[in-house]
Scaffold this active site. Structure first.
Site, short mmCIF file in Angstrom:
data_model
loop_
_atom_site.label_atom_id
_atom_site.label_comp_id
_atom_site.label_asym_id
_atom_site.label_seq_id
_atom_site.Cartn_x
_atom_site.Cartn_y
_atom_site.Cartn_z
N LYS A 1 -4.36 -11.07 -6.99
CA LYS A 1 -5.82 -11.28 -6.34
C LYS A 1 -6.81 -10.39 -6.76
O LYS A 1 -6.69 -9.41 -7.23
CB LYS A 1 -5.68 -11.20 -4.63
N LYS B 1 0.85 -1.19 0.08
CA LYS B 1 -0.06 -0.01 0.23
C LYS B 1 0.88 1.38 -0.06
O LYS B 1 0.42 2.21 -0.59
CB LYS B 1 -0.83 0.08 1.04
N LYS C 1 -10.85 -4.85 -5.41
CA LYS C 1 -11.69 -3.55 -5.88
C LYS C 1 -10.98 -2.49 -6.23
O LYS C 1 -11.46 -1.61 -7.15
CB LYS C 1 -12.92 -3.18 -4.73
P1 TYM Z 1 -10.82 -6.49 3.00
O1 TYM Z 1 -11.93 -5.37 3.16
O2 TYM Z 1 -9.84 -6.27 1.94
O3 TYM Z 1 -11.50 -7.73 2.69
C1 TYM Z 1 -12.39 -8.30 3.44
C2 TYM Z 1 -12.45 -9.74 3.38
O4 TYM Z 1 -12.53 -10.37 2.08
C3 TYM Z 1 -11.44 -11.03 1.76
N1 TYM Z 1 -10.90 -10.99 0.76
C4 TYM Z 1 -10.60 -12.13 -0.52
N2 TYM Z 1 -10.89 -13.46 -0.38
C5 TYM Z 1 -10.74 -14.28 -1.07
N3 TYM Z 1 -10.28 -13.67 -2.57
C6 TYM Z 1 -10.08 -12.40 -2.69
N4 TYM Z 1 -9.65 -11.99 -4.04
C7 TYM Z 1 -10.39 -11.45 -1.60
N5 TYM Z 1 -10.11 -10.05 -1.40
C8 TYM Z 1 -10.48 -9.99 -0.39
C9 TYM Z 1 -10.26 -10.59 2.90
O5 TYM Z 1 -9.26 -11.84 3.31
C10 TYM Z 1 -11.32 -10.43 3.94
O6 TYM Z 1 -11.64 -11.54 4.94
N6 TYM Z 1 -8.07 -5.56 7.09
C11 TYM Z 1 -9.34 -6.21 6.70
C12 TYM Z 1 -10.51 -5.89 7.48
C13 TYM Z 1 -10.34 -5.99 8.83
C14 TYM Z 1 -10.43 -7.19 9.64
C15 TYM Z 1 -10.51 -6.94 10.86
C16 TYM Z 1 -10.82 -8.48 9.04
C17 TYM Z 1 -10.28 -4.97 9.67
N7 TYM Z 1 -10.47 -5.60 10.98
C18 TYM Z 1 -10.59 -7.73 11.70
C19 TYM Z 1 -10.83 -9.46 10.34
C20 TYM Z 1 -10.94 -9.10 11.45
C21 TYM Z 1 -9.25 -6.10 5.30
O7 TYM Z 1 -8.86 -4.80 4.67
O8 TYM Z 1 -10.15 -6.67 4.61
#
Ligand code: TYM
Length: 330
Positions: free
Chosen positions: A194, A112, A197
């Site tokens: 991966k 990032k 968005k």
């Molecule tokens: P974020 O918003 O990027 O993604 C949300 C969830 O989606 C999963 N994910 C994917 N799984 C499979 N294939 C993909 N291409 C893919 N892209 C995203 C992510 O693994 C995630 O589970 N930091 C986290 C949000 C967060 C969080 C937390 C998660 C904040 N606090 C506490 C768990 C526990 C994030 O940015 O996810």
């Protein structure tokens, strides 16, 4: 009951990757076994610049999508992270138990900070500490996430163990829960990357609110390879990804799917996967529209669940504040 937490960022409409890697698994979790907290993590979102009114809109939209995807807001606590100040308060304390070196090693920070090199703020740097606070506040036993969050889960466990070693058993040490399929859905255009968005190429990702024509069109354009043979193999990332998407929706194994598509061309495979995705998302999109229309209903959920989350979060926070030596409230 055991406890479970997970969250998603409100940065744009979520993708099929977010859905298959996380949200769909959340819906399948046994509510008798777990007390579930699902947050729209808007505080994490501002680590990159956001348009304020857009962020507000997206946060509300994401919360509605959680419900539309099948999370019952009575059985599950669905709330905005920013409505529960304990997240920020615990984060501060955990900051003082986290080392610079640990944060420096985080691959997401490295990625990032390259991408947003004009705004490498300290929030971006300590992002995983806020995530640790999210998880530990609810004494979570389990955290259902996609594979890309593993490193953050490990650092959460390290911080919790470090804290417990000094102050006794304060935090539950959480385990990641990663689904068998769908744990890493790849870009439709560059299947080595991966699905994300934030990818500028709109054809690379399916958004949860894409209409059927758009979904079919994006699948038809999906990048594959020149072999014209359907097999589930690391050497064929485009085809493997299409099969992964197919299997995580209908519960088939990759072997079953390969047998089913035996002798068919790539065009047919893309079309079938597209259709399965359209049918999976159709009822979610319909429920989403209804939920968004009912403003009072959504407002009530936001208020009630925010208060409920606050109640549980504050219990842990008070305990931690006492442990580190802050004066008790009388
Ligand atoms: P974020 O918003 O990027 O993604 C949300 C969830 O989606 C999963 N994910 C994917 N799984 C499979 N294939 C993909 N291409 C893919 N892209 C995203 C992510 O693994 C995630 O589970 N930091 C986290 C949000 C967060 C969080 C937390 C998660 C904040 N606090 C506490 C768990 C526990 C994030 O940015 O996810």
């Amino acid at each position: 009951k055991k406890s479970l937490f997970s969250g998603m960022q409100a940065t744009g409409t979520i993708t099929l990757g977010n859905y298959l890697g996380a949200l769909k698994n959340w819906v399948d979790i046994d509510k008798d076994e777990y007390m579930c907290f699902y947050s729209v993590v808007d505080m994490h979102s501002i680590t990159v610049r956001q348009d304020p009114s857009e962020l507000r809109k997206r946060a509300r939209s994401l919360l509605a999508l959680y419900i539309a995807a099948g999370l019952d807001p009575v059985e599950n606590c669905i709330y905005y992270q920013s409505h529960v100040s304990a997240h920020a308060e615990l984060m501060w304390i955990l900051n003082c138990f986290t080392y610079m070196g640990e944060m420096n090693r985080m691959t997401q920070f490295k990625d990032k900070s390259q991408k947003h090199s004009d705004n490498i703020n300290t929030g971006l740097f300590t992002y995983p500490v806020l995530m640790a606070a999210d998880i530990l506040l609810f004494q979570s036993d389990v955290v259902p996430v996609g594979k890309d969050q593993m490193q953050h889960l490990e650092i959460t466990r390290d911080i919790a163990e470090r804290f417990n070693k000094i102050y006794g058993d304060v935090f539950t040490i959480p385990e990641a829960y990663i689904g068998k399929v769908g744990q890493k859905i790849m870009s439709l255009q560059e299947p080595e990357k991966k699905m994300s968005k934030s990818d500028e190429n709109a054809n690379s990702h399916i958004l949860l609110l894409d209409d059927p024509d758009t979904i079919m069109r994006k699948f038809k354009k999906a990048v594959t390879d020149s072999e014209a043979c359907i097999a589930y193999s690391e050497n064929k990332p485009g085809i493997k990804n299409l099969l992964d998407i197919y299997c995580s929706i209908n519960g088939k194994t990759p072997e079953e799917a390969v047998a089913e598509f035996d002798g068919m061309g790539y065009g047919k495979l893309k079309e079938r996967v597209g259709e399965v995705v359209v049918e999976e998302l159709r009822p979610i999109q319909e429920r989403y529209k209804d939920i968004m229309k009912d403003k009072d209903y959504l407002n009530m959920i936001i208020k009630d669940n925010g208060e409920k989350a606050s109640y549980y979060a504050t219990k842990t926070l008070r305990k931690v504040q006492h442990k580190v030596g802050f004066p008790d409230r009388i």
